[in-house]
Every structure is written in C-alpha cells, then in structure tokens.
Scaffold this motif. Structure first.
Motif, PDB file in Angstrom:
ATOM      1  N   ILE A   1       0.430   3.664 -10.451  1.00 36.80           N
ATOM      2  CA  ILE A   1       1.226   2.832 -11.324  1.00 36.80           C
ATOM      3  C   ILE A   1       1.633   3.428 -12.604  1.00 36.80           C
ATOM      4  O   ILE A   1       0.643   3.761 -13.372  1.00 36.80           O
ATOM      5  N   ILE A   2       2.763   3.097 -13.180  1.00 36.46           N
ATOM      6  CA  ILE A   2       3.260   3.593 -14.090  1.00 36.46           C
ATOM      7  C   ILE A   2       3.705   2.490 -15.257  1.00 36.46           C
ATOM      8  O   ILE A   2       4.526   1.812 -14.652  1.00 36.46           O
ATOM      9  N   VAL A   3       3.459   2.594 -16.424  1.00 35.37           N
ATOM     10  CA  VAL A   3       3.632   1.617 -17.499  1.00 35.37           C
ATOM     11  C   VAL A   3       4.245   2.161 -18.668  1.00 35.37           C
ATOM     12  O   VAL A   3       3.893   3.180 -19.146  1.00 35.37           O
TER      13      VAL A   3
ATOM     14  N   ASP B   1       9.398   3.445  -6.004  1.00 32.37           N
ATOM     15  CA  ASP B   1       9.550   2.526  -4.776  1.00 32.37           C
ATOM     16  C   ASP B   1       9.904   1.011  -5.192  1.00 32.37           C
ATOM     17  O   ASP B   1      10.898   0.475  -4.655  1.00 32.37           O
ATOM     18  N   CYS B   2       9.228   0.757  -6.275  1.00 25.64           N
ATOM     19  CA  CYS B   2       9.539  -0.614  -6.895  1.00 25.64           C
ATOM     20  C   CYS B   2       9.022  -0.746  -8.256  1.00 25.64           C
ATOM     21  O   CYS B   2       8.369  -0.072  -8.816  1.00 25.64           O
TER      22      CYS B   2
ATOM     23  N   PRO C   1       0.842  -1.288   0.100  1.00 20.31           N
ATOM     24  CA  PRO C   1       0.015   0.199  -0.095  1.00 20.31           C
ATOM     25  C   PRO C   1       1.038   1.326   0.096  1.00 20.31           C
ATOM     26  O   PRO C   1       1.726   1.412   0.711  1.00 20.31           O
ATOM     27  N   GLY C   2       0.279   2.153  -1.003  1.00 16.98           N
ATOM     28  CA  GLY C   2       1.180   3.350  -1.075  1.00 16.98           C
ATOM     29  C   GLY C   2       2.420   3.603  -1.953  1.00 16.98           C
ATOM     30  O   GLY C   2       2.926   4.552  -2.056  1.00 16.98           O
ATOM     31  N   SER C   3       2.808   2.271  -2.290  1.00 17.72           N
ATOM     32  CA  SER C   3       4.214   2.242  -3.077  1.00 17.72           C
ATOM     33  C   SER C   3       3.916   2.943  -4.641  1.00 17.72           C
ATOM     34  O   SER C   3       2.765   2.667  -5.230  1.00 17.72           O
ATOM     35  N   THR C   4       4.794   3.433  -5.086  1.00 16.45           N
ATOM     36  CA  THR C   4       4.832   4.031  -6.533  1.00 16.45           C
ATOM     37  C   THR C   4       5.357   2.825  -7.467  1.00 16.45           C
ATOM     38  O   THR C   4       6.456   2.228  -6.909  1.00 16.45           O
ATOM     39  N   VAL C   5       4.696   2.280  -8.387  1.00 17.49           N
ATOM     40  CA  VAL C   5       5.285   1.045  -9.246  1.00 17.49           C
ATOM     41  C   VAL C   5       5.592   1.448 -10.500  1.00 17.49           C
ATOM     42  O   VAL C   5       4.539   2.145 -11.285  1.00 17.49           O
ATOM     43  N   TYR C   6       6.644   1.114 -11.162  1.00 12.35           N
ATOM     44  CA  TYR C   6       7.052   1.160 -12.535  1.00 12.35           C
ATOM     45  C   TYR C   6       7.011  -0.331 -13.087  1.00 12.35           C
ATOM     46  O   TYR C   6       7.621  -1.303 -12.619  1.00 12.35           O
TER      47      TYR C   6
END
Ligand SMILES: NC(=O)c1ccc[n+]([C@@H]2O[C@H](COP(=O)([O-])OP(=O)(O)OC[C@H]3O[C@@H](n4cnc5c(N)ncnc54)[C@H](O)[C@@H]3O)[C@@H](O)[C@H]2O)c1
Length: 193
Positions: free
Chosen positions: A56-58, A99-100, A28-33
């Motif tokens: 969530i970035i793709v 973050d991940c 929860p709260g993570s920014t994800v690529y």
C-alpha cells in the motif's frame, strides 16, 4: 454530538474510502496506490490491508499526514520531491506502476504542491491514471463535480483536462461517484431501504 466524529467516520469517510478500493479492483496480492493522505485517503490505506493488498503506497504533500500512514505499515511518497510519481513507485516496487489506484484528492485540492500556480485541477486523477498498469483500474473518490465558486470556467462547468490520450493505450477503467446502491437510489444519494 459527542459521537459526531465517529458517526462521520462510519457513515461517510470509511465506506467512501472502501468504495474507492472496490472500484479499483483491490484484492489479495494487489499493489495499491492511494493518492491523498487526508481522512478519506487514510481510511483507504487502512481498508486496503484487510482486502489483502501486498503493498500500500500513499502519496501526499503533507509529511505529517504521511507519517500517520507510515506508522501503520504503508509505504509513503512525498510529492514535494522533484521526482515523477512513477519513478518513486518504481523505487518501492521495482516497476513504475501499480495494479490499482484511487484518487482520494478531488479538484478542490489542486492549489497544493510545487506546481500549484498552474496546476490542472485534474492533476491528481491524471497522476493516478498514469501510475495504474494496463488493464488495471482507477477509482475516483475525490469530487470533480461542477463547482460554481471555482475561479476557472472549466471547473465551474465540471469539465476537466483528462490525459486520456496517454492512458488510452492501457484500456483504462475509471469509476467515480457514489457507490452503486446510492446511484440506484437517484440523485439524492440515499441508499434504497
Ligand atoms: N465520493 C464520495 O462519496 C466522497 C465522500 C467523502 C469525501 N469525498 C471527497 O474525497 C476527497 C478527499 O477528502 P478528504 O476529506 O480526505 O480531503 P483532504 O483535503 O483532507 O485531503 C486531500 C489530500 O490530498 C492531498 N493532495 C493534493 N494533491 C495531491 C496529489 N496530486 N496527489 C496526492 N495527494 C494530493 C492534499 O495534500 C490532502 O492531504 C475530497 O474531494 C472529498 O470531497 C468524496
């Protein structure tokens, strides 16, 4: 056979995508690529939402694939643009890192993109490591195994030029391969009963 696509989704594509997010420590709260908007990357983007990702970035080269995840509320990055990935992430998040991150690309896709001619087969994994913050983690779902059919000796042997010197300062954690349960079962990849 009628259900074969659903079975592939449920038995391979979705759990594989989820495994990548677990290895990257999405919470929860993570920014994800998410690197790669193929079937596996798109499942990763879908799975990041119930895990509580704040953004969530793709990234991909294919606009039609990016449109699919954009319709599901993800931010998208068109890698055809002449702008470094970290700058594009900064334009979205206000900082040039996440973050991940998970590599849903693999070495077989290295012929794609502007730099395709001389692109390092580990281009995606290096991009993903670069975009992950210090102390963050990178999941590698894309396959980087030895490929006897590849044109370069390095790929045939499965030796790749990772930009580890650049990443080292950030204490990178990188996990690839199959889920732990499958690893425990041995090279067959079959989970223990
Ligand atoms: N680890 C496992 O258990 C497991 C299971 C299934 C699939 N896989 C692997 O996952 C990977 C993805 O599978 P898929 O079916 O979605 O593949 P795919 O080829 O359909 O999609 C890969 C996408 O990555 C994009 N791409 C290429 N270079 C990129 C880059 N630098 N950054 C971002 N995107 C980039 C391509 O344009 C493409 O849309 C493959 O390597 C596949 O073998 C692994």
């Amino acid at each position: 056979m009628e259900k074969i696509r659903d079975l592939a989704l449920l038995s391979d594509i979705l759990p594989t995508a989820f495994h990548g997010l677990m290895e990257a420590g999405a919470k929860p709260g993570s920014t994800v690529y998410i690197a790669g908007a193929g079937p596996v990357g798109r499942c990763g983007a879908a799975a990041a939402r119930p895990l509580g990702a704040s953004c969530i970035i793709v990234g991909d080269y294919h606009q039609d694939r990016l449109d699919l995840v954009k319709n599901n509320g993800c931010e998208t990055i068109d890698l055809n643009q002449d702008v470094p990935l970290t700058d594009q992430i900064e334009a979205i998040l206000g900082e040039p890192m996440v973050d991940c991150a998970v590599d849903y690309v693999g070495s077989e896709a290295h012929g794609i993109g502007r730099e395709a001619e001389d692109m390092n087969p580990a281009y995606a994994i290096n991009q993903v490591m670069d975009a992950t913050r210090a102390g963050g983690a990178t999941g590698v779902i894309g396959v980087y195994g030895p490929n006897p059919l590849a044109s370069s000796k390095a790929e045939q042997e499965g030796t790749f030029s990772l930009d580890f010197g650049k990443a080292w300062i950030k204490s990178p954690r990188i996990t690839g391969g199959l889920p732990t349960s499958a690893r425990a079962a041995g090279s067959s990849g079959r989970a223990p009963l």
